[in-house]
Design a protein around this motif. Sequence first.
Motif, PDB file in Angstrom:
ATOM      1  N   TYR A 131       0.914  -1.128   0.088  1.00 50.78           N
ATOM      2  CA  TYR A 131       0.022  -0.070   0.075  1.00 50.78           C
ATOM      3  C   TYR A 131       0.887   1.347  -0.083  1.00 50.78           C
ATOM      4  O   TYR A 131       0.431   2.089  -0.626  1.00 50.78           O
ATOM      5  CB  TYR A 131      -1.138   0.060   1.139  1.00 50.78           C
ATOM      6  N   THR A 132       1.837   1.280   0.591  1.00 45.67           N
ATOM      7  CA  THR A 132       3.034   2.237   0.504  1.00 45.67           C
ATOM      8  C   THR A 132       3.356   2.514  -1.011  1.00 45.67           C
ATOM      9  O   THR A 132       3.427   3.615  -1.423  1.00 45.67           O
ATOM     10  CB  THR A 132       4.166   2.075   1.474  1.00 45.67           C
ATOM     11  N   LEU A 133       3.721   1.533  -1.454  1.00 44.46           N
ATOM     12  CA  LEU A 133       3.990   1.604  -2.919  1.00 44.46           C
ATOM     13  C   LEU A 133       2.977   2.371  -3.866  1.00 44.46           C
ATOM     14  O   LEU A 133       3.164   3.061  -4.619  1.00 44.46           O
ATOM     15  CB  LEU A 133       4.439   0.315  -3.545  1.00 44.46           C
ATOM     16  N   TYR A 134       1.912   1.830  -3.347  1.00 47.92           N
ATOM     17  CA  TYR A 134       0.521   2.347  -4.093  1.00 47.92           C
ATOM     18  C   TYR A 134       0.512   4.037  -3.952  1.00 47.92           C
ATOM     19  O   TYR A 134       0.228   4.597  -4.947  1.00 47.92           O
ATOM     20  CB  TYR A 134      -0.623   1.769  -3.770  1.00 47.92           C
ATOM     21  N   GLN A 135       0.765   4.187  -2.647  1.00 45.14           N
ATOM     22  CA  GLN A 135       0.713   5.843  -2.375  1.00 45.14           C
ATOM     23  C   GLN A 135       1.618   6.595  -3.013  1.00 45.14           C
ATOM     24  O   GLN A 135       1.561   7.731  -3.574  1.00 45.14           O
ATOM     25  CB  GLN A 135       0.835   5.857  -0.768  1.00 45.14           C
ATOM     26  N   GLU A 136       3.009   5.914  -3.061  1.00 45.03           N
ATOM     27  CA  GLU A 136       3.878   6.507  -3.849  1.00 45.03           C
ATOM     28  C   GLU A 136       3.511   6.794  -5.061  1.00 45.03           C
ATOM     29  O   GLU A 136       4.069   7.733  -5.914  1.00 45.03           O
ATOM     30  CB  GLU A 136       5.381   5.760  -3.496  1.00 45.03           C
ATOM     31  N   GLY A 168       1.668   3.545   4.207  1.00 43.15           N
ATOM     32  CA  GLY A 168       1.168   2.161   4.124  1.00 43.15           C
ATOM     33  C   GLY A 168      -0.331   2.118   4.698  1.00 43.15           C
ATOM     34  O   GLY A 168      -0.795   1.233   4.801  1.00 43.15           O
ATOM     35  N   ILE A 169      -0.899   3.146   5.342  1.00 44.87           N
ATOM     36  CA  ILE A 169      -2.114   3.288   6.140  1.00 44.87           C
ATOM     37  C   ILE A 169      -3.015   3.878   5.174  1.00 44.87           C
ATOM     38  O   ILE A 169      -2.793   4.986   4.649  1.00 44.87           O
ATOM     39  CB  ILE A 169      -2.060   3.819   7.203  1.00 44.87           C
ATOM     40  N   PRO A 170      -4.137   3.235   4.676  1.00 48.16           N
ATOM     41  CA  PRO A 170      -5.133   3.472   3.581  1.00 48.16           C
ATOM     42  C   PRO A 170      -5.844   5.029   4.016  1.00 48.16           C
ATOM     43  O   PRO A 170      -5.869   5.379   5.256  1.00 48.16           O
ATOM     44  CB  PRO A 170      -6.116   2.624   3.492  1.00 48.16           C
ATOM     45  N   GLY A 171      -5.804   6.057   3.245  1.00 51.60           N
ATOM     46  CA  GLY A 171      -6.312   7.349   3.351  1.00 51.60           C
ATOM     47  C   GLY A 171      -7.712   7.515   2.395  1.00 51.60           C
ATOM     48  O   GLY A 171      -7.778   6.482   1.404  1.00 51.60           O
ATOM     49  N   SER A 172      -8.577   8.417   2.464  1.00 56.10           N
ATOM     50  CA  SER A 172      -9.700   8.514   1.661  1.00 56.10           C
ATOM     51  C   SER A 172      -9.412   8.715   0.434  1.00 56.10           C
ATOM     52  O   SER A 172     -10.184   8.157  -0.589  1.00 56.10           O
ATOM     53  CB  SER A 172     -10.559   9.490   2.405  1.00 56.10           C
ATOM     54  N   THR A 173      -8.225   9.179   0.007  1.00 55.62           N
ATOM     55  CA  THR A 173      -8.132   9.590  -1.542  1.00 55.62           C
ATOM     56  C   THR A 173      -7.423   8.301  -2.210  1.00 55.62           C
ATOM     57  O   THR A 173      -7.867   8.090  -3.110  1.00 55.62           O
ATOM     58  CB  THR A 173      -7.095  10.853  -1.308  1.00 55.62           C
ATOM     59  N   SER A 174      -6.374   7.770  -1.491  1.00 58.01           N
ATOM     60  CA  SER A 174      -5.688   6.598  -2.163  1.00 58.01           C
ATOM     61  C   SER A 174      -6.934   5.559  -2.396  1.00 58.01           C
ATOM     62  O   SER A 174      -6.958   4.958  -3.323  1.00 58.01           O
ATOM     63  CB  SER A 174      -4.718   6.203  -1.280  1.00 58.01           C
ATOM     64  N   LEU A 175      -7.751   5.188  -1.120  1.00 55.56           N
ATOM     65  CA  LEU A 175      -8.547   4.137  -1.337  1.00 55.56           C
ATOM     66  C   LEU A 175      -9.724   4.477  -2.077  1.00 55.56           C
ATOM     67  O   LEU A 175     -10.085   3.284  -3.005  1.00 55.56           O
ATOM     68  CB  LEU A 175      -9.207   3.945   0.221  1.00 55.56           C
TER      69      LEU A 175
END
Length: 268
Positions: free
Chosen positions: A232-237, A248-255
Amino acid sequence: MSLEGMVTAVERWIGTGEPNEIQSWYRQRNGAAYVGNFAWCDATITRAAVEAGEYDAVCFGVDFAYTVAHAARFKAAGQWHAMTNGIKASGIRRGDIIFFDWDGSSEIGKIDHVGIVTGVSVDFKYVYTIEGNSLNVCARRVRVVEDIAGFGRPKYKTPPKTPPASGSSSTSKRPQVSLSRLVKAFKADPPKKGTPVSYAPVEVVENALVGERLLAKKYADGHAGSATRSAYTLYQERLGFTGGDADGIPGSTSLGRLAKKYGFDVVA
Protein backbone atom coordinates in the motif's frame (compact mmCIF):
# COMPACT_ATOMS: atom_id res chain seq x y z
CA MET A 1 7.72 -17.65 -10.02
CA SER A 2 7.41 -14.20 -11.62
CA LEU A 3 8.29 -10.52 -11.48
CA GLU A 4 6.46 -10.24 -8.15
CA GLY A 5 8.43 -13.18 -6.80
CA MET A 6 11.63 -11.31 -7.62
CA VAL A 7 10.48 -8.13 -5.90
CA THR A 8 9.38 -10.10 -2.85
CA ALA A 9 12.76 -11.85 -2.69
CA VAL A 10 14.63 -8.52 -2.66
CA GLU A 11 12.21 -7.08 -0.07
CA ARG A 12 13.22 -9.87 2.29
CA TRP A 13 16.66 -8.28 2.65
CA ILE A 14 15.50 -4.75 3.48
CA GLY A 15 17.30 -3.54 6.60
CA THR A 16 20.28 -5.87 6.15
CA GLY A 17 23.58 -4.22 7.03
CA GLU A 18 27.11 -5.51 6.65
CA PRO A 19 28.88 -7.86 6.80
CA ASN A 20 25.94 -10.08 5.96
CA GLU A 21 24.58 -13.41 4.76
CA ILE A 22 24.44 -12.23 1.15
CA GLN A 23 28.18 -11.65 1.13
CA SER A 24 28.86 -15.01 2.80
CA TRP A 25 26.58 -16.81 0.36
CA TYR A 26 28.22 -15.15 -2.65
CA ARG A 27 31.71 -15.90 -1.32
CA GLN A 28 30.84 -19.59 -0.87
CA ARG A 29 29.72 -19.76 -4.50
CA ASN A 30 32.50 -17.68 -6.04
CA GLY A 31 35.61 -18.04 -3.91
CA ALA A 32 38.16 -16.07 -1.94
CA ALA A 33 38.16 -13.15 -4.38
CA TYR A 34 35.10 -12.01 -2.46
CA VAL A 35 36.62 -12.16 0.99
CA GLY A 36 35.95 -9.29 3.37
CA ASN A 37 33.39 -6.53 3.07
CA PHE A 38 33.10 -6.42 -0.74
CA ALA A 39 30.49 -4.32 -2.56
CA TRP A 40 27.33 -6.43 -2.52
CA CYS A 41 24.66 -4.51 -4.46
CA ASP A 42 24.70 -6.90 -7.41
CA ALA A 43 25.22 -9.91 -5.17
CA THR A 44 21.86 -8.94 -3.63
CA ILE A 45 20.20 -9.05 -7.05
CA THR A 46 21.86 -12.41 -7.76
CA ARG A 47 20.75 -13.88 -4.42
CA ALA A 48 17.17 -12.67 -4.91
CA ALA A 49 17.06 -14.06 -8.44
CA VAL A 50 18.10 -17.49 -7.18
CA GLU A 51 15.51 -17.39 -4.38
CA ALA A 52 12.77 -16.27 -6.75
CA GLY A 53 13.48 -18.92 -9.38
CA GLU A 54 14.35 -16.14 -11.85
CA TYR A 55 18.11 -16.75 -12.02
CA ASP A 56 18.12 -17.26 -15.79
CA ALA A 57 15.87 -14.27 -16.46
CA VAL A 58 17.73 -11.82 -14.24
CA CYS A 59 21.30 -13.14 -14.30
CA PHE A 60 21.40 -15.29 -17.45
CA GLY A 61 22.57 -18.21 -15.30
CA VAL A 62 25.65 -16.34 -14.04
CA ASP A 63 26.43 -14.83 -10.61
CA PHE A 64 27.12 -11.10 -10.79
CA ALA A 65 28.93 -8.84 -8.33
CA TYR A 66 30.33 -6.50 -11.02
CA THR A 67 27.57 -4.16 -12.18
CA VAL A 68 29.28 -3.27 -15.47
CA ALA A 69 29.39 -6.92 -16.50
CA HIS A 70 25.74 -7.43 -15.56
CA ALA A 71 24.57 -4.43 -17.60
CA ALA A 72 26.73 -5.54 -20.52
CA ARG A 73 25.07 -8.96 -20.41
CA PHE A 74 21.64 -7.34 -20.67
CA LYS A 75 22.91 -5.37 -23.65
CA ALA A 76 24.30 -8.48 -25.33
CA ALA A 77 20.87 -10.09 -24.96
CA GLY A 78 19.12 -7.07 -26.49
CA GLN A 79 17.46 -6.27 -23.15
CA TRP A 80 19.33 -3.08 -22.24
CA HIS A 81 17.70 0.37 -22.22
CA ALA A 82 19.95 3.40 -21.76
CA MET A 83 18.39 6.25 -19.80
CA THR A 84 18.75 8.87 -22.51
CA ASN A 85 15.15 10.04 -23.05
CA GLY A 86 13.87 10.58 -19.53
CA ILE A 87 11.91 8.38 -17.14
CA LYS A 88 8.55 8.51 -18.93
CA ALA A 89 9.86 7.92 -22.44
CA SER A 90 12.15 5.12 -21.29
CA GLY A 91 9.21 3.02 -20.13
CA ILE A 92 11.06 1.90 -17.01
CA ARG A 93 8.76 -0.13 -14.77
CA ARG A 94 8.43 -2.42 -11.78
CA GLY A 95 10.78 -5.41 -11.93
CA ASP A 96 13.40 -3.78 -14.16
CA ILE A 97 17.00 -4.07 -12.97
CA ILE A 98 18.20 -0.48 -12.67
CA PHE A 99 21.82 0.62 -12.98
CA PHE A 100 23.32 3.91 -11.77
CA ASP A 101 26.25 6.14 -12.67
CA TRP A 102 26.73 8.80 -10.01
CA ASP A 103 28.48 11.00 -12.59
CA GLY A 104 25.30 11.13 -14.66
CA SER A 105 26.27 9.26 -17.81
CA SER A 106 24.48 6.43 -19.58
CA GLU A 107 27.71 4.58 -20.34
CA ILE A 108 27.77 0.97 -19.22
CA GLY A 109 31.48 1.15 -18.46
CA LYS A 110 30.90 3.87 -15.87
CA ILE A 111 28.14 2.14 -13.91
CA ASP A 112 28.56 2.26 -10.11
CA HIS A 113 25.53 0.59 -8.56
CA VAL A 114 22.41 -1.52 -9.17
CA GLY A 115 18.96 -2.20 -7.68
CA ILE A 116 15.47 -3.29 -8.67
CA VAL A 117 12.59 -0.99 -9.63
CA THR A 118 9.46 -1.19 -7.48
CA GLY A 119 7.53 1.67 -9.06
CA VAL A 120 7.54 5.06 -10.79
CA SER A 121 5.94 8.26 -9.49
CA VAL A 122 2.76 9.40 -11.19
CA ASP A 123 4.53 12.52 -12.50
CA PHE A 124 7.50 10.46 -13.76
CA LYS A 125 9.96 12.50 -11.70
CA TYR A 126 11.08 9.61 -9.50
CA VAL A 127 11.86 5.92 -9.72
CA TYR A 128 11.32 3.85 -6.57
CA THR A 129 13.81 1.07 -5.92
CA ILE A 130 15.24 -1.44 -3.49
CA GLU A 131 19.02 -1.53 -3.44
CA GLY A 132 21.55 -3.63 -1.59
CA ASN A 133 24.70 -1.92 -0.29
CA SER A 134 23.13 1.54 -0.42
CA LEU A 135 24.86 3.45 2.38
CA ASN A 136 25.91 0.00 3.65
CA VAL A 137 22.36 -1.34 3.97
CA CYS A 138 19.63 -2.85 1.79
CA ALA A 139 16.91 -0.22 1.59
CA ARG A 140 14.16 1.41 -0.42
CA ARG A 141 15.38 4.46 -2.31
CA VAL A 142 13.92 7.22 -4.49
CA ARG A 143 16.01 8.04 -7.56
CA VAL A 144 16.02 10.80 -10.19
CA VAL A 145 16.85 10.52 -13.86
CA GLU A 146 20.29 12.10 -13.50
CA ASP A 147 21.53 9.12 -11.49
CA ILE A 148 20.20 6.42 -13.80
CA ALA A 149 22.49 5.02 -16.47
CA GLY A 150 19.88 2.59 -17.78
CA PHE A 151 18.07 -0.63 -17.00
CA GLY A 152 17.86 -4.24 -18.01
CA ARG A 153 14.46 -5.83 -18.55
CA PRO A 154 14.45 -9.51 -17.53
CA LYS A 155 12.21 -11.94 -19.37
CA TYR A 156 10.37 -13.06 -16.28
CA LYS A 157 8.27 -16.17 -16.20
CA THR A 158 4.64 -15.51 -17.03
CA PRO A 159 3.06 -13.68 -14.08
CA PRO A 160 -0.33 -14.66 -12.73
CA LYS A 161 -3.26 -13.11 -14.54
CA THR A 162 -4.59 -9.88 -13.07
CA PRO A 163 -7.73 -10.73 -11.11
CA PRO A 164 -10.97 -9.23 -12.41
CA ALA A 165 -12.27 -6.14 -10.64
CA SER A 166 -14.32 -7.06 -7.61
CA GLY A 167 -18.04 -6.77 -8.24
CA SER A 168 -17.57 -6.38 -11.99
CA SER A 169 -20.56 -8.57 -12.77
CA SER A 170 -23.74 -6.59 -13.25
CA THR A 171 -25.62 -9.06 -11.06
CA SER A 172 -23.19 -9.01 -8.11
CA LYS A 173 -23.32 -6.67 -5.16
CA ARG A 174 -20.40 -4.30 -4.85
CA PRO A 175 -18.23 -5.01 -1.81
CA GLN A 176 -18.33 -2.44 0.98
CA VAL A 177 -15.07 -1.43 2.68
CA SER A 178 -15.14 0.63 5.87
CA LEU A 179 -12.23 3.08 5.89
CA SER A 180 -12.15 3.33 9.69
CA ARG A 181 -12.15 -0.44 10.19
CA LEU A 182 -9.58 -0.88 7.42
CA VAL A 183 -7.24 1.63 9.07
CA LYS A 184 -7.53 -0.20 12.39
CA ALA A 185 -6.68 -3.50 10.69
CA PHE A 186 -3.67 -2.04 8.89
CA LYS A 187 -2.35 -0.70 12.21
CA ALA A 188 -3.10 -3.79 14.30
CA ASP A 189 -2.37 -6.74 12.00
CA PRO A 190 1.36 -6.49 11.07
CA PRO A 191 2.67 -7.44 14.55
CA LYS A 192 0.30 -10.41 14.88
CA LYS A 193 1.70 -13.88 14.27
CA GLY A 194 0.03 -16.11 11.72
CA THR A 195 -2.71 -14.68 9.57
CA PRO A 196 -5.57 -13.57 11.82
CA VAL A 197 -8.34 -11.83 9.92
CA SER A 198 -9.47 -8.85 11.97
CA TYR A 199 -11.52 -7.32 9.14
CA ALA A 200 -12.50 -9.55 6.20
CA PRO A 201 -12.80 -6.78 3.52
CA VAL A 202 -9.04 -6.26 3.84
CA GLU A 203 -8.89 -8.98 1.19
CA VAL A 204 -10.85 -6.76 -1.23
CA VAL A 205 -8.13 -4.13 -0.95
CA GLU A 206 -5.38 -6.73 -1.18
CA ASN A 207 -6.87 -8.10 -4.40
CA ALA A 208 -6.80 -4.58 -5.80
CA LEU A 209 -3.11 -4.31 -4.87
CA VAL A 210 -2.53 -7.64 -6.64
CA GLY A 211 -4.24 -6.12 -9.65
CA GLU A 212 -1.83 -3.19 -9.43
CA ARG A 213 1.05 -5.69 -9.42
CA LEU A 214 2.23 -4.40 -6.06
CA LEU A 215 1.38 -7.45 -3.93
CA ALA A 216 1.94 -11.15 -4.52
CA LYS A 217 -1.31 -13.11 -4.72
CA LYS A 218 -0.31 -15.37 -1.83
CA TYR A 219 -0.54 -12.38 0.53
CA ALA A 220 -4.14 -11.55 -0.43
CA ASP A 221 -5.50 -13.46 2.57
CA GLY A 222 -7.45 -10.88 4.55
CA HIS A 223 -4.57 -10.25 6.97
CA ALA A 224 -3.16 -6.74 6.62
CA GLY A 225 0.38 -7.86 7.40
CA SER A 226 3.70 -6.21 6.61
CA ALA A 227 3.65 -7.27 2.94
CA THR A 228 0.22 -5.71 2.47
CA ARG A 229 1.22 -2.50 4.21
CA SER A 230 4.42 -2.27 2.14
CA ALA A 231 2.39 -2.76 -1.04
CA TYR A 232 0.00 0.00 0.00
CA THR A 233 2.97 2.32 0.61
CA LEU A 234 4.11 1.66 -2.96
CA TYR A 235 0.60 2.43 -4.20
CA GLN A 236 0.59 5.73 -2.29
CA GLU A 237 3.99 6.60 -3.75
CA ARG A 238 2.69 5.75 -7.22
CA LEU A 239 -0.05 8.35 -6.66
CA GLY A 240 2.60 10.92 -5.74
CA PHE A 241 2.35 10.82 -1.94
CA THR A 242 5.60 11.13 0.01
CA GLY A 243 6.84 11.06 3.60
CA GLY A 244 4.16 10.55 6.22
CA ASP A 245 1.49 10.53 3.52
CA ALA A 246 2.99 7.31 2.14
CA ASP A 247 3.00 5.32 5.38
CA GLY A 248 1.07 2.30 4.12
CA ILE A 249 -2.12 3.24 5.99
CA PRO A 250 -5.11 3.69 3.64
CA GLY A 251 -6.54 7.19 3.33
CA SER A 252 -9.72 8.40 1.71
CA THR A 253 -8.05 9.64 -1.48
CA SER A 254 -5.88 6.61 -2.20
CA LEU A 255 -8.57 4.12 -1.21
CA GLY A 256 -11.13 5.97 -3.29
CA ARG A 257 -8.90 5.61 -6.34
CA LEU A 258 -8.61 1.87 -5.77
CA ALA A 259 -12.36 1.56 -5.19
CA LYS A 260 -13.19 3.32 -8.42
CA LYS A 261 -10.86 1.12 -10.43
CA TYR A 262 -11.66 -2.22 -8.76
CA GLY A 263 -15.39 -1.93 -8.18
CA PHE A 264 -15.93 -1.61 -4.44
CA ASP A 265 -17.47 1.11 -2.28
CA VAL A 266 -15.79 2.97 0.57
CA VAL A 267 -17.92 3.67 3.63
CA ALA A 268 -17.12 5.34 6.94
